[in-house]
Design an enzyme around this catalytic site. Structure first.
Site, PDB file in Angstrom:
ATOM      1  N   THR A  72      18.650  -2.723  11.044  1.00 35.04           N
ATOM      2  CA  THR A  72      17.340  -2.794  10.408  1.00 35.04           C
ATOM      3  C   THR A  72      17.472  -2.476   8.921  1.00 35.04           C
ATOM      4  O   THR A  72      18.591  -2.375   8.388  1.00 35.04           O
ATOM      5  CB  THR A  72      16.307  -1.922  11.185  1.00 35.04           C
ATOM      6  OG1 THR A  72      15.025  -2.147  10.618  1.00 35.04           O
ATOM      7  CG2 THR A  72      16.641  -0.443  11.133  1.00 35.04           C
ATOM      8  N   LYS A 100      20.254  -5.556   6.876  1.00 32.69           N
ATOM      9  CA  LYS A 100      20.294  -6.829   7.598  1.00 32.69           C
ATOM     10  C   LYS A 100      21.129  -7.911   6.888  1.00 32.69           C
ATOM     11  O   LYS A 100      21.625  -8.831   7.528  1.00 32.69           O
ATOM     12  CB  LYS A 100      18.871  -7.372   7.803  1.00 32.69           C
ATOM     13  CG  LYS A 100      18.078  -6.626   8.852  1.00 32.69           C
ATOM     14  CD  LYS A 100      16.741  -7.305   9.094  1.00 32.69           C
ATOM     15  CE  LYS A 100      15.945  -6.568  10.146  1.00 32.69           C
ATOM     16  NZ  LYS A 100      14.684  -7.246  10.463  1.00 32.69           N
ATOM     17  N   ASP A 131      14.618 -12.129  15.121  1.00 31.66           N
ATOM     18  CA  ASP A 131      13.251 -11.896  14.624  1.00 31.66           C
ATOM     19  C   ASP A 131      12.364 -13.141  14.779  1.00 31.66           C
ATOM     20  O   ASP A 131      11.236 -13.059  15.272  1.00 31.66           O
ATOM     21  CB  ASP A 131      13.280 -11.472  13.148  1.00 31.66           C
ATOM     22  CG  ASP A 131      13.793 -10.054  12.970  1.00 31.66           C
ATOM     23  OD1 ASP A 131      13.603  -9.235  13.879  1.00 31.66           O
ATOM     24  OD2 ASP A 131      14.381  -9.769  11.914  1.00 31.66           O
ATOM     25  N   ASN A 178       2.697 -17.927  -1.400  1.00 35.72           N
ATOM     26  CA  ASN A 178       3.067 -16.589  -1.868  1.00 35.72           C
ATOM     27  C   ASN A 178       2.402 -16.263  -3.196  1.00 35.72           C
ATOM     28  O   ASN A 178       2.188 -17.138  -4.024  1.00 35.72           O
ATOM     29  CB  ASN A 178       4.590 -16.487  -2.012  1.00 35.72           C
ATOM     30  CG  ASN A 178       5.059 -15.051  -2.014  1.00 35.72           C
ATOM     31  OD1 ASN A 178       4.565 -14.236  -1.237  1.00 35.72           O
ATOM     32  ND2 ASN A 178       5.972 -14.715  -2.889  1.00 35.72           N
ATOM     33  N   TYR A 188       1.920  -4.569  12.852  1.00 34.38           N
ATOM     34  CA  TYR A 188       1.567  -4.055  14.187  1.00 34.38           C
ATOM     35  C   TYR A 188       0.927  -2.679  14.109  1.00 34.38           C
ATOM     36  O   TYR A 188       0.641  -2.061  15.121  1.00 34.38           O
ATOM     37  CB  TYR A 188       2.789  -4.032  15.119  1.00 34.38           C
ATOM     38  CG  TYR A 188       3.972  -3.297  14.557  1.00 34.38           C
ATOM     39  CD1 TYR A 188       4.078  -1.923  14.686  1.00 34.38           C
ATOM     40  CD2 TYR A 188       4.973  -3.987  13.900  1.00 34.38           C
ATOM     41  CE1 TYR A 188       5.167  -1.252  14.166  1.00 34.38           C
ATOM     42  CE2 TYR A 188       6.066  -3.323  13.378  1.00 34.38           C
ATOM     43  CZ  TYR A 188       6.154  -1.961  13.502  1.00 34.38           C
ATOM     44  OH  TYR A 188       7.237  -1.289  12.987  1.00 34.38           O
TER      45      TYR A 188
HETATM   46  P1  ATR Z   1       9.413  -8.219   4.658  1.00 27.41           P
HETATM   47  O1  ATR Z   1      10.889  -8.025   4.810  1.00 27.41           O
HETATM   48  O2  ATR Z   1       8.579  -7.319   5.536  1.00 27.41           O
HETATM   49  O3  ATR Z   1       8.996  -9.646   4.757  1.00 27.41           O
HETATM   50  P2  ATR Z   1       9.447  -8.257   1.765  1.00 27.41           P
HETATM   51  O4  ATR Z   1      10.723  -9.007   1.855  1.00 27.41           O
HETATM   52  O5  ATR Z   1       9.322  -7.131   0.804  1.00 27.41           O
HETATM   53  O6  ATR Z   1       9.054  -7.655   3.180  1.00 27.41           O
HETATM   54  O7  ATR Z   1       8.262  -9.330   1.477  1.00 27.41           O
HETATM   55  C1  ATR Z   1       6.939  -8.972   1.309  1.00 27.41           C
HETATM   56  C2  ATR Z   1       6.074 -10.234   1.116  1.00 27.41           C
HETATM   57  O8  ATR Z   1       4.697  -9.819   1.106  1.00 27.41           O
HETATM   58  C3  ATR Z   1       6.319 -10.974  -0.178  1.00 27.41           C
HETATM   59  O9  ATR Z   1       6.063 -12.347   0.013  1.00 27.41           O
HETATM   60  C4  ATR Z   1       5.248 -10.338  -1.109  1.00 27.41           C
HETATM   61  O10 ATR Z   1       4.858 -11.153  -2.193  1.00 27.41           O
HETATM   62  P3  ATR Z   1       5.696 -11.195  -3.602  1.00 27.41           P
HETATM   63  O11 ATR Z   1       6.888 -12.043  -3.358  1.00 27.41           O
HETATM   64  O12 ATR Z   1       4.736 -11.797  -4.558  1.00 27.41           O
HETATM   65  O13 ATR Z   1       6.032  -9.760  -3.908  1.00 27.41           O
HETATM   66  C5  ATR Z   1       4.109 -10.191  -0.129  1.00 27.41           C
HETATM   67  N1  ATR Z   1       3.157  -9.141  -0.526  1.00 27.41           N
HETATM   68  C6  ATR Z   1       3.353  -7.798  -0.480  1.00 27.41           C
HETATM   69  N2  ATR Z   1       2.242  -7.153  -0.889  1.00 27.41           N
HETATM   70  C7  ATR Z   1       1.321  -8.105  -1.190  1.00 27.41           C
HETATM   71  C8  ATR Z   1      -0.039  -8.080  -1.666  1.00 27.41           C
HETATM   72  N3  ATR Z   1      -0.652  -6.929  -1.915  1.00 27.41           N
HETATM   73  N4  ATR Z   1      -0.684  -9.260  -1.838  1.00 27.41           N
HETATM   74  C9  ATR Z   1      -0.057 -10.434  -1.576  1.00 27.41           C
HETATM   75  N5  ATR Z   1       1.223 -10.536  -1.143  1.00 27.41           N
HETATM   76  C10 ATR Z   1       1.899  -9.383  -0.943  1.00 27.41           C
END
Ligand code: ATR
Length: 289
Positions: free
Chosen positions: A68, A72, A108, A157, A231
Site C-alpha cells: 500500500t 505501490k 485495485d 480532472n 468508503y
Molecule cells: P489516489 O491515489 O487516491 O487516486 P492521488 O493520486 O493523490 O490519490 O489523486 C487524487 C486525485 O483527486 C487527483 O486527480 C486530484 O486532482 P489534481 O490532479 O488536480 O490534484 C483529485 N483531487 C484531490 N482533491 C481534489 C479537490 N478538492 N477537487 C478536485 N479534485 C481533487
C-alpha cells in the site's frame, strides 16, 4: 485466526504509515473460514528499510504480501515478474511468492469491476463511463475498464494536463480498445448526459469534509450508476444525492473488499469467501471508522 503451528505461512501488508487497515481483519477471517493455514500481518516498513525487508521476505515462510501507500510503484523494481495489467497500471498492490520468486499484480481495478458486477449487476462492455480524478485510483480503474471493453471513458480532472497524460498512457498501453477522452470542468455537462456510469476517484467527500461533493449535483440524472471510491463515510454526499435521484449507487467499500478477494485467490487458488470478508470488514468499520 487460524491455529498457528510449524506449517503456518504468512502474508504481509507493506506500507508506511499503516494506521487502521481493513486488510488484516478481512483476510484473516477469510483464511479461517476456508481453513487455510495462513496468517495475515501488518508490516509497517520505513522507506530506508524497504529494500532489506522485501529481499528477506521470499527467504521466509511468506506466501506473498500486499503493498500500500507509499510503495505501490517502488516495489516493482524488486519483483521477478509483473502481470500485464499491473504493468499497464504501473503499480502493484499484490505480490505472490512461488519457489522463492516474487510476481506482482494489481487487483485495485479488478476489485472495482467485481464490485460493479456483484453489487450493481453492471458489466463495463459498451458503456460510457465518466471518471472524476486522474490519480492512482483513477489510473487502476480506467486502465482496467479500458481492458474490459468499455465503449467510451471520459477522464475529468481539476488539473487538465494530468487527465491528458493519463489518457495518452491508456491509449498507448491498452491499444485503443475504448475511446478515452480527457475532460475539464467546462465540457463535462454533455459528457455526463451521455454517460451510463459516473465514478468519483478523488478524495472529495471523505472525512472530515463530508458535505463536499465533487460535481454540480444538477448534472446527475437517474440513468447514471454513481460510484465512489471513498468508503469513509460509507455513503458520501455524492451517493446520497444520487440515491435520492433514483440512481444505482456503489460505495468504495465494495472495491476494497473485492481487491482483497482477488488477492486471496491469487495467493491460494481458492475462491474467496467474499461474504465473510464483507461481514468482517463491516464489523471493523462500525467499530473504528
Ligand atoms: P489516489 O491515489 O487516491 O487516486 P492521488 O493520486 O493523490 O490519490 O489523486 C487524487 C486525485 O483527486 C487527483 O486527480 C486530484 O486532482 P489534481 O490532479 O488536480 O490534484 C483529485 N483531487 C484531490 N482533491 C481534489 C479537490 N478538492 N477537487 C478536485 N479534485 C481533487
Amino acid at each position: 485466526m487460524v491455529k498457528i503451528d510449524s506449517k503456518t505461512r504468512f502474508i504481509g501488508l507493506l506500507g508506511y504509515p499503516l494506521g487502521h487497515s481493513f486488510s488484516p481483519i478481512m483476510q484473516n477471517a477469510a483464511f479461517k473460514s476456508k481453513n487455510i493455514n495462513i496468517v495475515y500481518i501488518a508490516l509497517e516498513v520505513k522507506p530506508q528499510d524497504l529494500e532489506t525487508v522485501v529481499k528477506a521476505i521470499p527467504k521466509m515462510n511468506f506466501a506473498g504480501f500486499n503493498v500500500t501507500i507509499p510503495y505501490k510503484i517502488e516495489i516493482m523494481k524488486y519483483l521477478d515478474e509483473t502481470d500485464d495489467l499491473a504493468k499497464f497500471i504501473g503499480a502493484v498492490n499484490t505480490v505472490a511468492i512461488k519457489d522463492g520468486k516474487m510476481k506482482g499484480y494489481n487487483t485495485d481495478g479488478i476489485g472495482f469491476l467485481r464490485s460493479l458486477e456483484e453489487h450493481l449487476n453492471i458489466k463495463p462492455d459498451g458503456k460510457n463511463i465518466f471518471i472524476l480524478g486522474s490519480g492512482g485510483a483513477s489510473r487502476a480503474i480506467s486502465m482496467t475498464l479500458a481492458m474490459n471493453r468499455a465503449r467510451k471513458i471520459y477522464i475529468c480532472n481539476r488539473t487538465f494536463e494530468k487527465a491528458e497524460a493519463l489518457v495518452a498512457d491508456i491509449n498507448k498501453r491498452c491499444g485503443q480498445i475504448s475511446q478515452v477522452v480527457p475532460m475539464n470542468n467546462e465540457r463535462m455537462a454533455e459528457a455526463i448526459s451521455e454517460a451510463d456510469i459516473l465514478i468519483n476517484t478523488t478524495s472529495v467527500g471523505t472525512h472530515p469534509d463530508v458535505d463536499d461533493i465533487p460535481i454540480d449535483k444538477d448534472l446527475l440524472h437517474s440513468n447514471l450508476a454513481v460510484c465512489d471510491v471513498v468508503y469513509n463515510p460509507r455513503k458520501t454526499k455524492l451517493l446520497l444525492v444520487a440515491e435520492k435521484l433514483g440512481c444505482k449507487i456503489m460505495s468504495g467499500l465494495g472495491m476494497l473488499i473485492f481487491q482483497g478477494a482477488e488477492a486471496f485467490e491469487i495467493w491460494t487458488g481458492v475462491e474467496a469467501p467474499a461474504n465473510t470478508m464483507f461481514e468482517a470488514a463491516e464489523a471493523f468499520y462500525n467499530h473504528s471508522v
